[in-house]
Design a protein around this motif. Sequence first.
Motif, mmCIF file in Angstrom:
data_model
loop_
_atom_site.group_PDB
_atom_site.id
_atom_site.type_symbol
_atom_site.label_atom_id
_atom_site.label_comp_id
_atom_site.label_asym_id
_atom_site.label_seq_id
_atom_site.Cartn_x
_atom_site.Cartn_y
_atom_site.Cartn_z
ATOM 1 N N UNK A 107 -38.874 -49.435 -43.389
ATOM 2 C CA UNK A 107 -38.044 -49.052 -42.251
ATOM 3 C C UNK A 107 -38.434 -49.765 -40.978
ATOM 4 N N UNK A 108 -37.815 -49.378 -39.885
ATOM 5 C CA UNK A 108 -38.124 -49.998 -38.596
ATOM 6 C C UNK A 108 -37.398 -49.322 -37.460
ATOM 7 N N UNK A 109 -37.556 -49.885 -36.270
ATOM 8 C CA UNK A 109 -37.032 -49.283 -35.062
ATOM 9 C C UNK A 109 -35.525 -49.510 -34.913
ATOM 10 N N UNK A 110 -34.867 -48.500 -34.357
ATOM 11 C CA UNK A 110 -33.445 -48.605 -34.053
ATOM 12 C C UNK A 110 -33.283 -49.373 -32.745
ATOM 13 N N UNK A 111 -32.536 -50.459 -32.775
ATOM 14 C CA UNK A 111 -32.309 -51.244 -31.557
ATOM 15 C C UNK A 111 -31.374 -50.498 -30.612
#
Length: 376
Positions: free
Chosen positions: A241-245
């Motif tokens: 997963x990762x960060x929401x821009x």
Amino acid sequence: MRLTPYPAPRPRGAPLPLSMLLLAGALRAGTVRSVSRAVAVFAFAVALSAPPAWCVLRRRPPLSNLSANCWSHLHPVNMLNSCNVKFYHSKALTSPYPGSHVERSQVPADKVGWLTEWKDYNPVEYTAKSVLAGPIWADPQINDKGFSPKFNERDGEVERRSLNGTYVVENGRPRNPVGRTGLTGRGLLGRWGPNHAADPVVTRWKRDGSGNKVAHPVTGKNILQFVAIKRRDCGEWAIPGGMVDPGEKISATLKREFEEEALNSLQKSPEEKVELEKQLHKLFSQEHFVVYRGYVDDPRNTDNAWMETEAVNYHDETGETLDNLPLEAGDDAGMVKWVDISEKLKLYASHSYFIKLVTEKWGAHWSENPSLECHE
């Protein structure tokens, strides 16, 4: 990617449980706008209140050892179950702080909650140089001229609302809704307050050479597999997963992060990207379910900045879509592979808990010897 059993009677003279105090405080402060809002705050408080709590459970198990068979009780928003899972601070209290030699101030378990008075609390202030350098994904310092964040609101393209409801802002700084961490500032996190991420849990059934589902020899339940990456920053296995821009939809983040982390799409040619899109379209456009939405016990959390996520399961029942998917580690991933799911998994942050909830949904194997049973 950027990195219930009902409570037993309360003993005479014992303090009220933190969950009740949080609810009462929220109501007095006028932060709960309706009865439904009050119920949401109460549910969050029950799930996140720090120990001790009076409960018929004799011990608080680690998330990875909780029993299965709780799926029917999961809350549709926070996905909390009747086993009364508590997201208390554990990894958010560890030292040294990730990527540094900074030691947090020690916080005893009975002093994590903000409602417990602690006049001598003296947290360490720390914000990483990489954050102070002012990258596009990070806020300025709280007192910088011209910076007036709108906490608990959508602030332009930046989402400053928490998935768990209204949080307290004290002396101009948002306050971690779960409690003290021994560290103020933002650490490695870019935003003051909630830092939103998205975690795609991509699963399939484990199959033998003949294409038959493989069952666990002890439980007799079929074994699920999920796509896991090994993080470069800490070496732990995790959901890709990762960060929401800013301004980005969660659905777009989920797909983008999976492509970047597990398929190395950033290094693919235009032709290869087109082929990947065809393969992934069927998977990401099918019916899926939200595993969890809310606060995450993350080692990067501080008193003023914390991680929240939306974990979503995309399941390939037949295996036809995923069997030919060319897994290749990319971006911040060191390795990527299919991993058999069981309670023995040791994953980053709260990812083991999310994976466990997926096994409950599909009736898959999790534990040979469940330590707890869920009860109505």
